[in-house]
Design an enzyme around this catalytic site. Structure first.
Site, PDB file in Angstrom:
ATOM      1  N   TYR A  89       3.576  -5.953  16.927  1.00 20.01           N
ATOM      2  CA  TYR A  89       3.973  -5.079  15.749  1.00 20.01           C
ATOM      3  C   TYR A  89       4.860  -3.687  16.211  1.00 20.01           C
ATOM      4  O   TYR A  89       6.067  -3.722  15.541  1.00 20.01           O
ATOM      5  CB  TYR A  89       2.794  -4.710  15.084  1.00 20.01           C
ATOM      6  CG  TYR A  89       2.851  -3.574  14.177  1.00 20.01           C
ATOM      7  CD1 TYR A  89       3.571  -3.960  12.911  1.00 20.01           C
ATOM      8  CD2 TYR A  89       2.307  -2.250  14.234  1.00 20.01           C
ATOM      9  CE1 TYR A  89       3.858  -2.727  11.900  1.00 20.01           C
ATOM     10  CE2 TYR A  89       2.326  -1.399  13.298  1.00 20.01           C
ATOM     11  CZ  TYR A  89       3.206  -1.709  12.120  1.00 20.01           C
ATOM     12  OH  TYR A  89       3.376  -0.793  11.167  1.00 20.01           O
TER      13      TYR A  89
ATOM     14  N   TYR B 114       0.725  -1.101  -0.042  1.00 23.07           N
ATOM     15  CA  TYR B 114      -0.174  -0.087   0.295  1.00 23.07           C
ATOM     16  C   TYR B 114       0.949   1.327   0.039  1.00 23.07           C
ATOM     17  O   TYR B 114       0.798   2.148  -0.932  1.00 23.07           O
ATOM     18  CB  TYR B 114      -1.145  -0.196   1.246  1.00 23.07           C
ATOM     19  CG  TYR B 114      -1.758   1.177   1.432  1.00 23.07           C
ATOM     20  CD1 TYR B 114      -2.330   1.865   0.491  1.00 23.07           C
ATOM     21  CD2 TYR B 114      -1.880   1.658   2.873  1.00 23.07           C
ATOM     22  CE1 TYR B 114      -3.319   3.071   0.798  1.00 23.07           C
ATOM     23  CE2 TYR B 114      -2.638   2.892   3.003  1.00 23.07           C
ATOM     24  CZ  TYR B 114      -3.149   3.456   1.910  1.00 23.07           C
ATOM     25  OH  TYR B 114      -4.027   4.436   2.313  1.00 23.07           O
TER      26      TYR B 114
ATOM     27  N   ALA C  76       9.131  -3.427   3.486  1.00 22.75           N
ATOM     28  CA  ALA C  76       8.673  -4.899   3.368  1.00 22.75           C
ATOM     29  C   ALA C  76       8.758  -5.444   4.911  1.00 22.75           C
ATOM     30  O   ALA C  76       9.732  -5.957   5.513  1.00 22.75           O
ATOM     31  CB  ALA C  76       9.692  -5.797   2.710  1.00 22.75           C
TER      32      ALA C  76
ATOM     33  N   ASP D  83      12.287 -12.143  -1.565  1.00 20.60           N
ATOM     34  CA  ASP D  83      11.982 -12.113  -0.188  1.00 20.60           C
ATOM     35  C   ASP D  83      13.141 -11.596   0.307  1.00 20.60           C
ATOM     36  O   ASP D  83      14.395 -11.806   0.195  1.00 20.60           O
ATOM     37  CB  ASP D  83      11.699 -13.127   0.498  1.00 20.60           C
ATOM     38  CG  ASP D  83      10.972 -13.397   1.660  1.00 20.60           C
ATOM     39  OD1 ASP D  83      10.058 -13.736   1.956  1.00 20.60           O
ATOM     40  OD2 ASP D  83      11.679 -12.691   2.626  1.00 20.60           O
TER      41      ASP D  83
ATOM     42  N   LEU E  98       5.572 -10.344  -2.976  1.00 22.41           N
ATOM     43  CA  LEU E  98       3.865 -10.455  -3.214  1.00 22.41           C
ATOM     44  C   LEU E  98       3.161 -11.324  -2.508  1.00 22.41           C
ATOM     45  O   LEU E  98       2.114 -11.689  -2.800  1.00 22.41           O
ATOM     46  CB  LEU E  98       3.968 -10.946  -4.666  1.00 22.41           C
ATOM     47  CG  LEU E  98       4.527 -10.182  -5.886  1.00 22.41           C
ATOM     48  CD1 LEU E  98       4.419 -10.776  -7.150  1.00 22.41           C
ATOM     49  CD2 LEU E  98       4.000  -8.813  -5.728  1.00 22.41           C
ATOM     50  N   GLN E  99       3.747 -11.365  -1.187  1.00 20.52           N
ATOM     51  CA  GLN E  99       2.865 -12.164  -0.217  1.00 20.52           C
ATOM     52  C   GLN E  99       1.651 -11.286  -0.060  1.00 20.52           C
ATOM     53  O   GLN E  99       0.481 -11.917   0.352  1.00 20.52           O
ATOM     54  CB  GLN E  99       3.668 -12.617   1.050  1.00 20.52           C
ATOM     55  CG  GLN E  99       4.082 -14.051   1.048  1.00 20.52           C
ATOM     56  CD  GLN E  99       4.983 -14.504   2.074  1.00 20.52           C
ATOM     57  OE1 GLN E  99       5.072 -13.686   3.220  1.00 20.52           O
ATOM     58  NE2 GLN E  99       5.987 -15.254   1.920  1.00 20.52           N
TER      59      GLN E  99
ATOM     60  N   PHE F  30     -14.715  -0.888  17.942  1.00 21.86           N
ATOM     61  CA  PHE F  30     -13.957  -1.582  18.995  1.00 21.86           C
ATOM     62  C   PHE F  30     -13.949  -0.770  20.270  1.00 21.86           C
ATOM     63  O   PHE F  30     -12.773  -0.346  20.641  1.00 21.86           O
ATOM     64  CB  PHE F  30     -12.545  -1.938  18.405  1.00 21.86           C
ATOM     65  CG  PHE F  30     -12.814  -3.147  17.173  1.00 21.86           C
ATOM     66  CD1 PHE F  30     -13.666  -3.627  17.163  1.00 21.86           C
ATOM     67  CD2 PHE F  30     -11.506  -3.004  16.580  1.00 21.86           C
ATOM     68  CE1 PHE F  30     -13.824  -4.778  16.152  1.00 21.86           C
ATOM     69  CE2 PHE F  30     -11.612  -4.004  15.304  1.00 21.86           C
ATOM     70  CZ  PHE F  30     -12.643  -4.688  15.046  1.00 21.86           C
TER      71      PHE F  30
HETATM   72  N1  UDP Z   1     -11.317   0.097  14.479  1.00 22.26           N
HETATM   73  C1  UDP Z   1     -12.778  -0.159  14.825  1.00 22.26           C
HETATM   74  N2  UDP Z   1     -13.320  -1.061  14.038  1.00 22.26           N
HETATM   75  C2  UDP Z   1     -12.827  -1.735  12.953  1.00 22.26           C
HETATM   76  C3  UDP Z   1     -11.293  -1.359  12.662  1.00 22.26           C
HETATM   77  C4  UDP Z   1     -10.799  -0.451  13.383  1.00 22.26           C
HETATM   78  O1  UDP Z   1     -13.406   0.214  15.684  1.00 22.26           O
HETATM   79  O2  UDP Z   1     -13.477  -2.538  12.383  1.00 22.26           O
HETATM   80  C5  UDP Z   1     -10.684   0.982  15.298  1.00 22.26           C
HETATM   81  C6  UDP Z   1      -9.274   0.564  16.051  1.00 22.26           C
HETATM   82  O3  UDP Z   1      -9.673  -0.036  17.216  1.00 22.26           O
HETATM   83  C7  UDP Z   1      -8.750   1.775  16.232  1.00 22.26           C
HETATM   84  C8  UDP Z   1      -9.007   2.562  14.868  1.00 22.26           C
HETATM   85  O4  UDP Z   1     -10.265   2.137  14.479  1.00 22.26           O
HETATM   86  O5  UDP Z   1      -8.932   2.510  17.146  1.00 22.26           O
HETATM   87  C9  UDP Z   1      -7.994   2.781  13.970  1.00 22.26           C
HETATM   88  O6  UDP Z   1      -7.529   1.187  13.588  1.00 22.26           O
HETATM   89  P1  UDP Z   1      -6.727   0.692  12.519  1.00 22.26           P
HETATM   90  O7  UDP Z   1      -6.896  -0.945  12.491  1.00 22.26           O
HETATM   91  O8  UDP Z   1      -7.340   1.255  11.021  1.00 22.26           O
HETATM   92  O9  UDP Z   1      -5.267   1.235  12.624  1.00 22.26           O
HETATM   93  P2  UDP Z   1      -4.291   1.445  13.979  1.00 22.26           P
HETATM   94  O10 UDP Z   1      -4.628   2.468  14.902  1.00 22.26           O
HETATM   95  O11 UDP Z   1      -4.546  -0.025  14.459  1.00 22.26           O
HETATM   96  O12 UDP Z   1      -2.935   1.408  13.293  1.00 22.26           O
END
Ligand code: UDP
Length: 330
Positions: free
Chosen positions: A141, A11, A74, A51, A33-34, A208
């Site tokens: 991560y 991306y 990568a 890779d 390309l994974q 979330f």
């Molecule tokens: N989030 C959410 N629902 C989803 C995906 C993400 O509420 O289906 C929330 C997630 O908890 C975070 C924000 O959106 O607070 C951004 O999440 P994303 O995974 O895009 O990026 P991150 O902040 O983890 O790098």
């Protein structure tokens, strides 16, 4: 001399390759390309499928091409997956970078710009976050990205290699041409997930957690357009070429939006009601992440062009509605 973009079919990598080619640079792309797509690679870039854990293939590339510097994307980048499969992150991100740095040292390549992340900070002590603030990742991560930064530091001391780590906040949006955009499988990022609802691919969005200490209880993030991120990589490489020292920069807009606010903006842009429900918190999510990018502005001369979320969401929607299955034809 060419610029080598590792992960240039992904991306942010593919958007950086487009900006480099648009700026008239000679570009070599390598990707396994994974998770990336061959179709995302600009036709003017020379492409190698390899890779980064394959040192022989890297050495051969460095012998064949005249590489001025490396831009390294990568890596595996999903917070949730890193919590359930941490060893994948140590293998791809840390071991992969270790092999890459060894190959660079062996072949006399001494400049690298690479993707780090706001996840290196963990739960911030204050916002906006400055580069010197405490780093204490809350997910694997972020931990591997912080360890990559530290690895570069030690290799730099020993072998004279110089690096810039770019700590991204939330990358989103798509190239204005509409030719490339975000395509992950499975998709985990908020904005593309929201846009799957008006595309008819998902019934509703799950938010979330709504009990965070924020104005509406949902997490706050700093959303930054992918082309602005791309531009920063080019500036960072130019900075190293001009003799700049090892450095770390935040890249964000400095403005935070809650999950609910992002959904509201997507409703406006798409004209679709986008139903949403409250779900459990996701493991490893800090309540709020907002960048101070003043250092990148001052030192690199970075000027983000897309500083309002409405426009960013419009570019994403333009890509997703014209490519509902990403780079796959269905
Ligand atoms: N989030 C959410 N629902 C989803 C995906 C993400 O509420 O289906 C929330 C997630 O908890 C975070 C924000 O959106 O607070 C951004 O999440 P994303 O995974 O895009 O990026 P991150 O902040 O983890 O790098």
């Amino acid at each position: 001399m060419a610029i080598l973009v590792l992960g240039g079919a992904g991306y942010i990598g593919s958007h950086t390759v487009y900006r480099l080619i648009e700026a008239g640079r000679d570009v070599v792309v390598a990707d396994n390309l994974q998770t990336g797509f061959k179709e995302a690679v600009h036709p003017k870039a020379r492409f190698y499928q390899l890779d980064i854990r394959d040192k022989g293939a890297l050495d051969e590339l460095f012998r064949k091409e005249k590489i001025e510097g490396v831009i390294h994307f990568a890596a595996s980048s999903q917070v949730g997956e890193s919590m359930t499969n941490p060893l994948k992150y140590y293998n791809n991100n840390l071991y992969g970078t270790m092999v890459l740095l060894q190959s660079m040292v062996d072949n006399g390549i001494d400049k690298i710009v690479f993707s780090s992340t706001a996840a290196t900070y963990g739960e911030p002590e204050r916002v906006p976050i400055l580069e010197g603030d405490k780093t204490f990742p809350t997910n694997c991560y972020g931990q591997t990205k912080l360890a990559m930064e530290q690895m570069m530091g030690w290799v730099s001391r020993a072998h004279g290699l110089r690096y810039v780590a770019l700590r991204y906040f939330n990358a989103c949006g798509a190239h204005v041409s509409g030719k490339i955009g975000e395509a992950h499988d499975p998709e985990t990022h908020l904005l593309p997930i929201i846009l799957q609802v008006p595309l008819g691919q998902r019934k509703e969005v799950s938010i979330f957690g709504d009990d965070y200490p924020t104005k509406d209880g949902t997490c706050i993030r700093d959303y930054i357009h992918v082309t602005d991120l791309a531009e920063a990589h080019i500036l960072a490489l130019d900075y190293l070429v001009a003799g700049g020292e090892n450095n770390v920069f935040n890249l964000g807009n400095g403005v935070g939006f809650t999950v609910k606010e992002v959904i509201d903006i997507a409703r406006e842009v798409t004209g679709h009601p986008i139903p949403a429900k409250i779900a459990e918190r996701r493991a490893g999510d800090p309540a709020q992440l907002i960048a101070s990018s003043q250092k990148a502005i001052d030192v690199l001369g970075w000027k983000p062009q897309y500083n309002d979320l409405y426009t960013i969401v419009e570019t994403a929607w333009n890509w997703h509605r014209t490519h509902p299955h990403g780079f796959k034809e269905e």
